[in-house]
Design a protein around this motif. Structure first.
Motif, mmCIF file in Angstrom:
data_model
loop_
_atom_site.group_PDB
_atom_site.id
_atom_site.type_symbol
_atom_site.label_atom_id
_atom_site.label_comp_id
_atom_site.label_asym_id
_atom_site.label_seq_id
_atom_site.Cartn_x
_atom_site.Cartn_y
_atom_site.Cartn_z
ATOM 1 N N VAL A 318 5.655 23.435 -20.518
ATOM 2 C CA VAL A 318 5.752 21.997 -20.287
ATOM 3 C C VAL A 318 4.366 21.390 -20.481
ATOM 4 O O VAL A 318 3.341 22.095 -20.426
ATOM 5 N N PRO A 319 4.291 20.081 -20.666
ATOM 6 C CA PRO A 319 2.975 19.442 -20.759
ATOM 7 C C PRO A 319 2.173 19.606 -19.470
ATOM 8 O O PRO A 319 2.726 19.802 -18.383
ATOM 9 N N ALA A 320 0.863 19.504 -19.605
ATOM 10 C CA ALA A 320 -0.021 19.704 -18.453
ATOM 11 C C ALA A 320 0.236 18.669 -17.365
ATOM 12 O O ALA A 320 0.182 18.988 -16.169
ATOM 13 N N GLY A 321 0.525 17.433 -17.746
ATOM 14 C CA GLY A 321 0.775 16.407 -16.743
ATOM 15 C C GLY A 321 1.986 16.706 -15.884
ATOM 16 O O GLY A 321 1.958 16.546 -14.659
ATOM 17 N N ARG A 322 3.043 17.175 -16.504
ATOM 18 C CA ARG A 322 4.236 17.498 -15.733
ATOM 19 C C ARG A 322 4.013 18.712 -14.846
ATOM 20 O O ARG A 322 4.512 18.773 -13.715
ATOM 21 N N LEU A 323 3.254 19.667 -15.347
ATOM 22 C CA LEU A 323 2.967 20.851 -14.538
ATOM 23 C C LEU A 323 2.140 20.488 -13.313
ATOM 24 O O LEU A 323 2.417 20.944 -12.190
ATOM 25 N N ILE A 324 1.127 19.648 -13.496
ATOM 26 C CA ILE A 324 0.293 19.243 -12.360
ATOM 27 C C ILE A 324 1.100 18.445 -11.352
ATOM 28 O O ILE A 324 0.964 18.619 -10.131
ATOM 29 N N ALA A 325 1.994 17.581 -11.842
ATOM 30 C CA ALA A 325 2.837 16.801 -10.922
ATOM 31 C C ALA A 325 3.747 17.715 -10.107
ATOM 32 O O ALA A 325 4.031 17.430 -8.936
ATOM 33 N N ALA A 326 4.194 18.817 -10.706
ATOM 34 C CA ALA A 326 5.095 19.719 -9.994
ATOM 35 C C ALA A 326 4.379 20.481 -8.886
ATOM 36 O O ALA A 326 4.952 20.723 -7.819
ATOM 37 N N VAL A 327 3.145 20.895 -9.128
ATOM 38 C CA VAL A 327 2.419 21.724 -8.150
ATOM 39 C C VAL A 327 1.491 20.901 -7.276
ATOM 40 O O VAL A 327 0.801 21.467 -6.415
ATOM 41 N N LEU A 328 1.473 19.580 -7.445
ATOM 42 C CA LEU A 328 0.539 18.742 -6.696
ATOM 43 C C LEU A 328 0.698 18.851 -5.179
ATOM 44 O O LEU A 328 -0.301 18.951 -4.458
ATOM 45 N N PRO A 329 1.907 18.874 -4.606
ATOM 46 C CA PRO A 329 2.005 18.912 -3.128
ATOM 47 C C PRO A 329 1.785 20.298 -2.524
ATOM 48 O O PRO A 329 1.736 20.409 -1.293
ATOM 49 N N LEU A 330 1.666 21.353 -3.327
ATOM 50 C CA LEU A 330 1.699 22.705 -2.779
ATOM 51 C C LEU A 330 0.470 23.027 -1.935
ATOM 52 O O LEU A 330 0.582 23.540 -0.814
ATOM 53 N N LEU A 410 -4.966 23.210 -8.530
ATOM 54 C CA LEU A 410 -4.311 22.683 -9.727
ATOM 55 C C LEU A 410 -4.831 23.359 -10.986
ATOM 56 O O LEU A 410 -4.047 23.751 -11.869
ATOM 57 N N LEU A 411 -6.156 23.516 -11.072
ATOM 58 C CA LEU A 411 -6.736 24.140 -12.254
ATOM 59 C C LEU A 411 -6.332 25.605 -12.356
ATOM 60 O O LEU A 411 -6.008 26.102 -13.450
ATOM 61 N N GLY A 412 -6.339 26.312 -11.240
ATOM 62 C CA GLY A 412 -5.958 27.725 -11.274
ATOM 63 C C GLY A 412 -4.507 27.910 -11.696
ATOM 64 O O GLY A 412 -4.198 28.801 -12.498
ATOM 65 N N THR A 413 -3.617 27.081 -11.186
ATOM 66 C CA THR A 413 -2.218 27.190 -11.590
ATOM 67 C C THR A 413 -2.042 26.866 -13.065
ATOM 68 O O THR A 413 -1.271 27.523 -13.778
ATOM 69 N N LEU A 414 -2.773 25.858 -13.548
ATOM 70 C CA LEU A 414 -2.680 25.491 -14.965
ATOM 71 C C LEU A 414 -3.153 26.629 -15.862
ATOM 72 O O LEU A 414 -2.518 26.955 -16.876
ATOM 73 N N LEU A 415 -4.247 27.280 -15.489
ATOM 74 C CA LEU A 415 -4.752 28.394 -16.293
ATOM 75 C C LEU A 415 -3.795 29.580 -16.268
ATOM 76 O O LEU A 415 -3.556 30.221 -17.306
ATOM 77 N N LEU A 416 -3.249 29.885 -15.116
ATOM 78 C CA LEU A 416 -2.306 30.998 -15.029
ATOM 79 C C LEU A 416 -1.074 30.742 -15.889
ATOM 80 O O LEU A 416 -0.576 31.657 -16.567
ATOM 81 N N CYS A 417 -0.576 29.517 -15.882
ATOM 82 C CA CYS A 417 0.591 29.202 -16.704
ATOM 83 C C CYS A 417 0.268 29.249 -18.191
ATOM 84 O O CYS A 417 1.088 29.709 -19.001
ATOM 85 N N ARG A 418 -0.906 28.795 -18.549
ATOM 86 C CA ARG A 418 -1.295 28.862 -19.963
ATOM 87 C C ARG A 418 -1.427 30.313 -20.413
ATOM 88 O O ARG A 418 -1.047 30.665 -21.538
ATOM 89 N N LEU A 419 -1.966 31.158 -19.567
ATOM 90 C CA LEU A 419 -2.044 32.576 -19.907
ATOM 91 C C LEU A 419 -0.648 33.181 -20.047
ATOM 92 O O LEU A 419 -0.386 33.976 -20.949
#
Length: 859
Positions: A318-330, A410-419
């Motif tokens: 998914v796009p980065a914006g949608r991914l960040i919105a999904a994990v934002l409250p965690l 947020l950055l760590g989750t984004l990097l893990l998903c990209r990997l």
């Protein structure tokens, strides 16, 4: 994509009137537009192989603006028509009472009530409960008025039925309009609990006020269930319910985090203690609920729901914006969860998370871990930083730590998903798995440190809970099936406790329900919980972990005493119903209709059940012909109209009695609460205070604190009469007996005072101040009797006081010498030995020396 097919059957008589006896108002399967379908597979079932039942099968796909007519020899008027929306005509369906205005109104009202529960300390206290009940009841009265005004027959043929069948269907249509929502049956569960407490209040219980408050609490839950059931049946209901869940969870989490950082003033939001067994950091986050254990549980429910939602987004690129919105409250949710430092909430949430992981398909488990790793590690780091500052950091460093942990998550989750989605060799996926393992291990080590410190300090709180549960089980056996009524534990635990622990709550939701309503209440709640759990498991599995936390932690603490927890449980059940309705609507959006009229030839072998239904329909058709005689038609016309009128009037009266009675009773309690608070703000003994107390008592004569305060402002005999009458409402309240003993001592009735004080001590034996007060007034009663010339009575009164003192002294020595926790700080009070010595002198001497410097001191 293949269209799904359904078998539809319509049996018609020779005049073409449809006889759909299998049409049900509570059919759980509905069209996306709210239409019902009639499944006649049982009716058309062939009994055995080789039977020669001639049927006419024809498949056609129905689309918008199309009308299909299928003629048959046996059914000349057999036709199925669709309207412009593609739904069935009125002969095979009931229109959904739709409208965006109704959806918006019900949705906003439901969300307002949910947020009111969050802002009102979880609706734990009755004073917070009353305004919310008035809002809910008043709004529902308005909605029902508009609803019943809208139920009007629109066609002349509906107002004057030409057959008994159509008349019956007209009545059923009115009833169906009231009870057509698929989740309406869920209202019966809270109404059942409300009825249990209402019967206890009427028949007598340990606390009439407690039973009435519980009745009103479950009444609010019934109204809230009604609103969510109506909302779940509306279009786009899942979006409204998801929005309400996000708003409530976000409010609880952000308010707690900002209160810790010093940005949001939240009185009593942080619980501070010097006891290492309660908190290793010296402070725990309680948030808007002001109780860390309940706060940890509700935040854990929210975090798990957001975790499963984020895992569904991470599972595909998914796009980065949608991914960040999904994990934002965690990250903030998990940080607030750790800051509560609730071991029970941690355990319940951990078990629910393991269950969620186990229930996932093999390919969906890794996204769940990807969504967990970075936010949990950063939340654990933030927890350690704030705990080191005892949850009171400077505002700027606290906000910087929060922003840094949030950005890192947020950055760590984004990097893990990209990997994970890189698609390269095995190295990226191996690196992602390694990062997950390291982050999980680091988070576990930092989070468990608090639990280890508290366990090293001792396990006294756990031992106290075991003692509570053992005493509660013994008390429950005295009324195993019906219970003792509302607030049983709060009113009776002092009389049966085996050690001086502190606990106005039994810290176990099941035991609390068992004490209040017995096995009947347990069965009602268990049935409600299991059916809701089943619905969620099948139609909304992403909500299953949150409901599991509700059940598990409720068995370890008193979460269920917070009305908010039940509201969240009801909300999740309605959310599952809305998702089920949406899913079925999508599946039927392109449905193929298979029309199967029935032909019965000689020699056909129908099943016994199908044959009986067919014979019933034929007999019904014969009876229908008789109705064309004018006399019979007039008679059934009048009967139909009277029956319809009775149904409408009785339904309206029941609803008005329920909602209107709730408004009347709650308004009286609100007036009593306001008057009592004004009375407590006035100086003691002033006429203004007495006026406010009288007004409070007239509005609510069941509250013992109002009765006791009013009795202290009245003359002796009037106060005694008032207190004796109050015993019928609160027979287990020890302070009432102490007040009666004080009045009897002032009247010089030592024997009667001794009986009252004995009863008060039996109801609260680990109350040092109460026992010392009883000794003081027993001495005063003996002195009054001695001065009045009743020396024998004085000696008897003094002897009874000496026995009280000796039992008090022995109990204090046992507690001091024993190894039990003395949470109530039960000791021999400072002046108690002096009172005991004076009583002993009066009991043994003919002319006792009085020491007024001691006797003038009242505890």
């Amino acid at each position: 994509m293949k269209n799904r097919t359904m078998d539809k059957g319509a049996v018609r008589d020779r005049r073409g009137y449809a006889v759909n006896v299998m049409e049900q108002a509570f059919d759980g399967s509905r069209h996306a537009e709210g239409t019902d379908y009639v499944d006649n597979r049982d009716l058309c079932n062939v009994g055995s192989k080789g039977s020669k039942v001639s049927t006419y099968n024809r498949e056609d796909t129905y689309n918008k603006d199309d009308t299909y007519k299928k003629d048959d020899k046996n059914n000349p008027n057999g036709a199925i028509q669709t309207d412009a929306s593609g739904s069935f005509s009125q002969s095979l369906r009931c229109k959904r009472y739709s409208g965006s205005g109704w959806t918006v109104g019900v949705g906003i009202l439901s969300i307002v009530l949910l947020l009111a529960g969050c802002l009102s300390r979880g609706l734990y206290y009755s004073a917070d409960l009353y305004p919310v009940i008035l809002i809910a009841a008043g709004s529902i009265l308005i909605l029902f008025f508009l609803f019943f005004v809208g139920i009007r027959p629109q066609k002349a043929s509906e107002r004057i039925p030409v057959s008994w069948v159509q008349g019956q269907r007209n009545i059923e249509r009115i009833v169906e309009k009231i009870f057509r929502f698929p989740g309406m049956w869920r209202v019966l569960w809270p109404l059942g609990m409300m009825t249990c407490f209402g019967l206890h209040a009427w028949a007598g219980s340990v606390s009439k006020q407690g039973s009435m408050d519980e009745m009103l609490r479950w009444c609010l839950l019934g109204m809230f269930t009604l609103l969510t059931a109506i909302l779940a049946a509306r279009t786009n209901a899942a979006r409204w319910l998801a929005c309400g869940w996000q708003m409530a969870g976000g409010l609880l989490v952000l308010s707690g985090i900002l209160a810790v950082c010093g940005i949001l003033p939240l009185p009593f939001g942080v619980m501070r203690t010097a006891d290492p067994e309660i908190s290793s950091a010296g402070a725990r986050l309680g948030g808007l609920l002001q109780y860390p254990n309940a706060y940890g549980a509700v935040v854990g429910m929210y975090a798990l729901e957001r975790l499963t939602a984020a895992a569904r987004v991470i599972a595909r690129p998914v796009p980065a914006g949608r991914l960040i919105a999904a994990v934002l409250p965690l990250m903030p949710a998990q940080a607030a969860f750790l800051l509560s430092e609730s071991r029970g909430a941690w355990l319940a949430t951990g078990c629910a998370a393991v269950a969620a992981f186990a229930l996932q398909r093999r390919g969906a488990r890794l996204p769940l871990l990807l969504a967990t790793a970075a936010p949990l590690a950063c939340a654990a780091w933030l927890y350690r930083q704030l705990a080191a500052a005892q949850l009171a950091p400077a505002p700027v460093p606290g906000l910087l730590a929060l922003a840094g942990a949030w950005a890192a998550a947020l950055l760590g989750t984004l990097l893990l998903c990209r990997l994970w989605h890189s698609g390269a060799a095995k190295a990226p996926r191996a690196a992602a798995l390694t990062a997950i393992v390291l982050a999980g291990a680091a988070a576990a080590l930092m989070a468990v440190a608090s639990t280890a410190d508290r366990l090293a300090a001792g396990v006294g709180t756990g031992v106290s809970r075991l003692q509570m549960w053992r005493d509660a089980l013994q008390l429950w056996t005295e009324a195993a099936w019906l219970g003792h009524g509302g607030d049983t534990w709060r009113n009776m635990f002092r009389a049966i406790q085996s050690s001086p622990y502190v606990g106005g709550e039994v810290h176990n939701g099941l035991l609390d329900l068992a004490l209040d309503t017995g096995m009947i209440g347990i069965l009602v709640v268990a049935g409600w919980f299991l059916l809701t759990l089943r619905s969620i498991f099948h139609f909304a599995p992403q909500l299953f972990p949150s409901v599991l936390v509700f059940g598990l932690h409720g068995a370890m603490d008193f979460d269920w005493s917070f009305t908010l927890f039940w509201m969240l449980f009801i909300w999740l059940g309605a959310w599952a119903t809305a998702l089920k309705t949406e899913t079925e609507g999508v599946q039927r959006s392109g449905v193929t209709l298979k029309y199967t009229p029935i032909r019965s030839k000689s020699g056909s072998k129908l099943g016994s059940k199908s044959r009986s239904r067919f014979l019933f329909l034929r007999s019904l058709s014969i009876h229908t012909r008789l109705l064309y005689v004018p006399m019979w038609r007039s008679f059934f016309h009048i009967l139909q109209r009277v029956t319809a009128w009775l149904i409408r009037v009785s339904t309206v009266m029941i609803i008005l009695f329920w909602i209107g009675g709730t408004v009347w009773l709650t308004s009286r309690y609100v007036v009593a609460e306001v008057q009592y608070r004004q009375a407590m703000s006035e100086p003691d003994g002033t006429p203004a205070q007495k006026v406010h107390l009288m007004a409070a008592f007239q509005s609510n004569p069941n509250r013992p604190d109002i009765v006791i305060s009013l009795a202290r402002s009245l003359p002796g005999r009037e106060a005694e009469s008032l207190l004796l009458n109050s015993l019928s409402h609160s027979p287990m309240h020890p302070q009432i007996y102490i007040e009666l003993g004080r009045l009897a001592a002032q009247f010089g009735e030592g024997q009667q005072a001794g009986e009252y004080f004995e009863q008060a001590i039996a109801l609260n034996r680990y109350d040092g101040i109460g026992q010392s007060t009883a000794l003081y007034w027993m001495e005063q009663a003996a002195r009054r009797e001695w001065k009045a010339g009743y020396r024998d009575r004085a000696r008897q009164t003094a002897a009874a006081g000496v026995q009280m003192y000796e039992r008090y002294q022995l109990l204090a020595e046992e507690v001091e010498a024993g190894n039990v926790r003395n949470d109530r700080r039960f000791v021999l009070e400072e002046h108690a030995p002096g009172y005991g010595e004076n009583l002993r002198r009066i009991a043994t001497a003919f002319s006792p020396p009085f020491t007024p410097e001691l006797t003038k001191r009242s505890p």
